[in-house]
Design a protein around this motif. Structure first.
Motif: not given
Length: 264
Positions: A24, A207, A209-210, A213, A231, A252, A254-255
């Protein structure tokens, strides 16, 4: 180190796109690691974390690699890095956290892709809500007085019910949380929040799938909470009613999802 990582990746048969999918980590950061271009990474505290994750993904021992090339890597004491790399050394981790707390006011303005969401004028919103409530009460009293003069109890009851319904509808509207973007400069965004009365909750969620974060929350300049969420995990922070400004720094963005008073 960069050659060792590159050779290990090739030996595994991984392309940079494969490694990006597995870790990722953005492809351009993977390239920067292989080119020994650490300045291209998003902040010093991500360098060691990315290198360790790269190494572990291609079959190397990330912790051993970091120790072997200690002198060539940027010196960082980020809490997320310490948690990941020094899990086997609780004393070092504890000492590191104390150092981090002393330097928090400086570091919280550094992380790349930080999104500063400023919750403004909560006290003013409370005052406005109280003023509207007083004005609505006055209107209801005037209507009731007019009905009393007519001497018709049925009309008075119906009018009072309508006034009560209108008052409840207005109260429901005042409880809705609304956002208004005030300024936006690069990755820094300022919002004005309305519809909050007294204490409210701030929920930070990563998120599904993170991989990680990192987020820090402060109120009027004082740290309320900071941690790295994996995640699907979330954390709720209660904001005191006396707070006028809340700043959220997301490593992070965006997540990361942010909910104020239950609203995204």
């Amino acid at each position: 180190m960069e050659k060792k990582l590159h050779d290990a990746r090739v030996a595994k048969g991984f392309t940079l796109d494969d490694l990006q999918k597995n870790t990722k980590i953005q492809k351009r950061y993977l390239i920067a690691i292989e080119d020994n271009d650490f300045d291209a990474l998003p902040g010093e505290f991500y360098v060691r974390a990315f290198v360790k994750q790269y190494a572990d993904s291609v079959g190397l021992d990330g912790t051993e690699l970091l120790n072997q090339y200690e002198e060539k890597l940027p010196d960082t004491e980020d809490p997320e890095y310490v948690d990941r790399v020094n899990d086997d050394n609780p004393e070092t981790r504890s000492a590191q956290r104390k150092v981090d707390q002393r330097n928090e006011k400086i570091r919280r303005y550094i992380p790349i892709a930080s999104v500063s969401v400023i919750v403004l004028i909560i006290l003013i919103a409370i005052w406005v809500a109280a003023a509207r409530s007083t004005r609505d009460t006055s209107k209801t009293q005037i209507e009731t007085s007019k009905v009393s003069v007519s001497g018709n109890k049925n009309k008075q009851t119906k009018s009072s019910s309508k006034a009560a319904s209108k008052s409840k509808a207005k109260t429901a509207k005042k409880k809705a949380v609304t956002f208004k973007k005030v300024t936006a400069s690069g990755s820094d965004i300022t919002y004005q929040v309305s519809g909050i009365k007294g204490k409210t909750t701030l929920r930070i969620a990563a998120a599904a799938d993170a991989t990680s974060a990192w987020t820090a929350v402060s109120g009027d300049g004082s740290t309320l909470w900071q941690a790295a969420l994996t995640g699907g995990k979330s954390h709720t922070v209660t904001i005191p009613s006396s707070t006028s400004t809340v700043t959220i720094n997301a490593g992070n963005a965006s997540q990361t999802a942010i909910y104020v008073g239950g609203k995204n």
